[in-house]
Design a protein around this motif. Sequence first.
Motif, PDB file in Angstrom:
ATOM      1  N   GLY A 252       1.083  -1.487   0.347  1.00 54.54           N
ATOM      2  CA  GLY A 252       0.015  -0.569  -0.123  1.00 54.54           C
ATOM      3  C   GLY A 252       0.659   1.099   0.322  1.00 54.54           C
ATOM      4  O   GLY A 252       0.086   2.283  -0.507  1.00 54.54           O
ATOM      5  N   GLY A 259      -1.198   4.405   3.446  1.00 55.58           N
ATOM      6  CA  GLY A 259      -0.805   2.609   2.641  1.00 55.58           C
ATOM      7  C   GLY A 259      -0.545   1.888   3.203  1.00 55.58           C
ATOM      8  O   GLY A 259      -1.895   0.585   2.663  1.00 55.58           O
ATOM      9  N   VAL A 262      -5.057   0.872   3.919  1.00 56.75           N
ATOM     10  CA  VAL A 262      -5.601  -0.066   1.963  1.00 56.75           C
ATOM     11  C   VAL A 262      -4.759  -1.072   1.424  1.00 56.75           C
ATOM     12  O   VAL A 262      -5.494  -2.224   1.151  1.00 56.75           O
ATOM     13  N   THR A 303      -0.934   3.383  -2.955  1.00 58.53           N
ATOM     14  CA  THR A 303      -1.134   4.620  -3.048  1.00 58.53           C
ATOM     15  C   THR A 303      -0.815   5.696  -3.655  1.00 58.53           C
ATOM     16  O   THR A 303      -1.270   6.708  -4.279  1.00 58.53           O
TER      17      THR A 303
END
Length: 318
Positions: A252, A259, A262, A303
């Motif tokens: 991420g 990050g 996610v 990200t």
Amino acid sequence: MTRTLTLAMLVIALYVGVPLVFGHDLYLMSLAVASLTIAGVALAWALLGNLGGMVSFGHSAFFGVGSYISALLTLKAGWPVFPAMLAGGAGAVIASLAMLPALRLKGPYFALAILAYAQIFRILATQFSGLTGGSGGLSSIPSLPTMAGFDFGSKTGGYLVILTLVLVFALAYHFLRRSYIGLALRAMHESEDATRVVGVNSVMLKLSMLMLSALMTGLVGAFNAHYINFLEPDYAFNSSWAVVPIIAAIFGGYRTIVGPLVGAVVVYLVDQLVLKSLLPTGHQIVLGMLLVTMIIVSPAGLTAMAFRKTRRGAYAAS
């Protein structure tokens, strides 16, 4: 204002939308809880790696210590669950103090030293069978309680508890990064010797980041113990509690706050919903291949890649 409004809407969607839409599906809610559990550890690992400048392979030590302390306090001392969880986090902080000698090490030497500590804690949990149950483990660990008529021991209740923990971690990370301590940590990354010259105690800064990361991981481990109601050393101190969050954080983008969160959700859900059905055995090999691909395509993570595409789209529209 736009960014604040977007974050507020996202938080509302997570707290209200997800339970309303998926609350009836126990399987999906269990996946959400598991992915957020990994996200909490991934964020703790990223905080230590990004702000503290230390790569750790031993976060399973903090996870296991936190889970065992909380479970034992509720089983043998009759503590309420939520205070026991806080004590589990505090216990993980105390365990991190045992790793103080490793702070003199750098790079892979520190990472391997922390991994060794994780194995030591696993052996201790196995050998002290009179207290921990040994390899047989602990069963019937009290579930999360019912408060104000709401059952936090349910799938939806567990989801709300771990979501709250992860969001609190993210806020703490955000404010720490913007504080003078965050500034000192960034300066230390550039030149540790220079920061010492101006009076910054780099060892204490590293220790504080290790302690905070341990606290976060210990709280997640404590939550997990009361969520699954069972513990045994090979599970609590399993290396997957270090490896999977590392994969999630790097996938991420571990240098951001969003990050690791996610990455954890994407990695875990893709693994469980897609890869596991296609490859019942060996599906984690594909995760490794995806991670290598991501590092090659976007070393800063998923990200960062999404942000670049959004920014290019904004330039094109203007």
